[in-house]
Design an enzyme around this catalytic site. Structure first.
Site, short mmCIF file in Angstrom:
data_model
loop_
_atom_site.label_atom_id
_atom_site.label_comp_id
_atom_site.label_asym_id
_atom_site.label_seq_id
_atom_site.Cartn_x
_atom_site.Cartn_y
_atom_site.Cartn_z
N GLN A 1 -4.56 20.13 5.45
CA GLN A 1 -4.19 18.73 5.23
C GLN A 1 -4.06 18.37 3.75
O GLN A 1 -4.86 18.79 2.92
CB GLN A 1 -5.23 17.81 5.88
CG GLN A 1 -5.19 17.93 7.38
CD GLN A 1 -6.12 16.99 8.10
OE1 GLN A 1 -6.72 17.39 9.08
NE2 GLN A 1 -6.22 15.73 7.66
N HIS B 1 1.14 17.57 5.87
CA HIS B 1 0.10 18.31 6.58
C HIS B 1 0.74 19.51 7.26
O HIS B 1 1.87 19.42 7.78
CB HIS B 1 -0.54 17.44 7.66
CG HIS B 1 -1.44 16.36 7.16
ND1 HIS B 1 -1.84 16.22 5.85
CD2 HIS B 1 -2.05 15.32 7.82
CE1 HIS B 1 -2.64 15.18 5.72
NE2 HIS B 1 -2.78 14.61 6.90
N CYS C 1 -2.21 10.82 11.37
CA CYS C 1 -1.16 11.69 10.81
C CYS C 1 -1.31 13.15 11.21
O CYS C 1 -0.30 13.87 11.33
CB CYS C 1 -1.13 11.56 9.29
SG CYS C 1 -2.73 11.74 8.52
N GLY D 1 0.82 -1.23 0.00
CA GLY D 1 0.00 0.00 0.00
C GLY D 1 0.85 1.27 0.00
O GLY D 1 2.09 1.21 -0.04
C1 2RA Z 1 -6.37 12.32 6.48
N1 2RA Z 1 -5.66 11.85 8.72
O1 2RA Z 1 -5.47 13.16 6.30
C2 2RA Z 1 -6.26 11.31 7.55
C3 2RA Z 1 -5.57 10.09 7.07
N2 2RA Z 1 -5.41 9.12 8.11
O2 2RA Z 1 -7.38 12.26 5.84
#
Ligand code: 2RA
Length: 351
Positions: free
Chosen positions: A156, A255, A129, A12
């Site tokens: 994000q 992010h 994350c 993945g």
């Molecule tokens: C996102 N945190 O960025 C989530 C992925 N696990 O959508």
């Protein structure tokens, strides 16, 4: 002895980054077994410079395994991490399946490595994350000043929504960039990208979308509650007040977060800068007069949490305003999982 590692979900998006990380970090592993769904079994992948054949997920693949990392969806982890643990492996899980389970520690080695041994189910969880992109820096400040409140706005990246998120953003950018009439339609990117929204509820190209995850209580998204609940658990601070708004932006990977952090005592920006600069896993890039601050374009592909724009709040001497960036696929997923596994590996190496 060097322990045996299994990487479940090796094919993945996060698994691919994991193989790269395992190939470049100091080697603490004996055998590395690669595991994936039956569909990917038989593929050959390179790790530590050697080709390894991918095995299909089955209970027997965990026999003789000391540590099993899971980079798979929640429902797969939910079923298989306990099977790995029952076969004697310590499961390090990167999904959301066990993060808030009181019998499963939620670990960020720079902040709470001591929690690794506190694992009655034989499972250790890796945080989401978004939490991971800020918590190493916040943990360092918390140790010095004791944090009481966090107001977080996230920016994000599309890869947080997986390969489909990346592909959707690229497709939309292609369509939107080709349509120069956008200006005359006052930025109506929706008309240019059409109905192909992929995993996002609105166009992401040339736009921002205040949504990630699913709808939870009181109008918060699951992503916003993860920032709150996981930060509390990692810092061991159940009373921490957290207000998060999670926003998707047209960035592929990394992010970013704007954080207003309030502490139990007065803070000093220069001291906070020094403290962060000496914290493991944190890099300070903070010289706005010379255009120096972290951006996703600079941070992508790196391991640390980058911090800039460090200011003491004008209206509250107990508060700091910060801008942080972290690669959501490295520290935000694969790297932190690898670091947790390495802490466990020491138990076997040191006997
Ligand atoms: C996102 N945190 O960025 C989530 C992925 N696990 O959508």
């Amino acid at each position: 002895r060097l322990p045996t590692l299994a990487v479940v979900g090796a094919t993945g998006a996060v698994g691919t980054v994991m193989l790269d990380i395992l190939s470049t970090r100091e080697n603490v592993w004996g055998e590395i077994r690669l595991v994936a769904s039956a569909r990917s079994a038989g593929k050959r992948l390179t790790v530590r410079g050697e080709e390894v054949e991918v095995q299909a997920l089955a209970p027997e693949v965990f026999d003789g395994v000391d540590v099993a990392m899971f980079d798979v969806p929640d429902e797969v982890s939910k079923e298989w991490a306990p099977i790995a643990a029952a076969r004697g492996a310590v499961a390090v899980d990167n999904s959301g399946a066990f993060r808030m389970d009181p019998d499963v520690p939620l670990v960020v080695p720079e902040v709470n490595a001591d929690q690794v041994r506190n694992r009655p189910r034989g499972i250790i969880s890796n945080p989401n994350c978004t939490t991971l992109s800020m918590i190493v820096a916040i943990g360092a400040l918390h140790r010095a000043y004791r944090v009481t409140d966090l107001v977080v706005s996230s920016y994000q990246a599309a890869s947080g929504a997986g390969q489909e998120g990346i592909d959707t953003l690229h497709d939309q950018i292609g369509k939107a960039a080709a349509d120069r009439t956008l200006g005359s339609r006052a930025g109506d990117v929706r008309a240019a990208v059409g109905g192909e929204l992929g995993p996002f509820p609105a166009p992401l190209a040339m736009n921002v979308v205040p949504w990630a995850g699913s709808l939870k209580e009181d109008g918060y998204s699951s992503e916003e509650l993860k920032v709150r609940n996981e930060s509390r658990k990692i810092l061991g601070h159940p009373d921490l007040r957290v207000a998060a708004t999670c926003v998707r932006v047209p960035v592929v990977t990394t992010h970013a977060l704007a954080v207003h952090a309030t502490f139990a005592q007065e803070v000093d920006a220069a001291k906070a800068r020094e403290l962060l600069a000496s914290a493991p896993g944190v890099v300070v890039q903070d010289d706005p007069a010379n255009g120096e601050f972290p951006t996703p374009a600079d941070v992508v592909g790196t391991d640390p949490t980058w911090v800039g724009r460090i200011r003491r709040s004008i209206d509250d001497p107990n508060s700091l305003d910060l801008f942080l960036c972290g690669d959501n696929l490295r520290k935000g997923a694969a790297l932190n999982t690898a670091q947790i596994a390495e802490v466990v590996a020491q138990e076997f190496i040191q006997g």
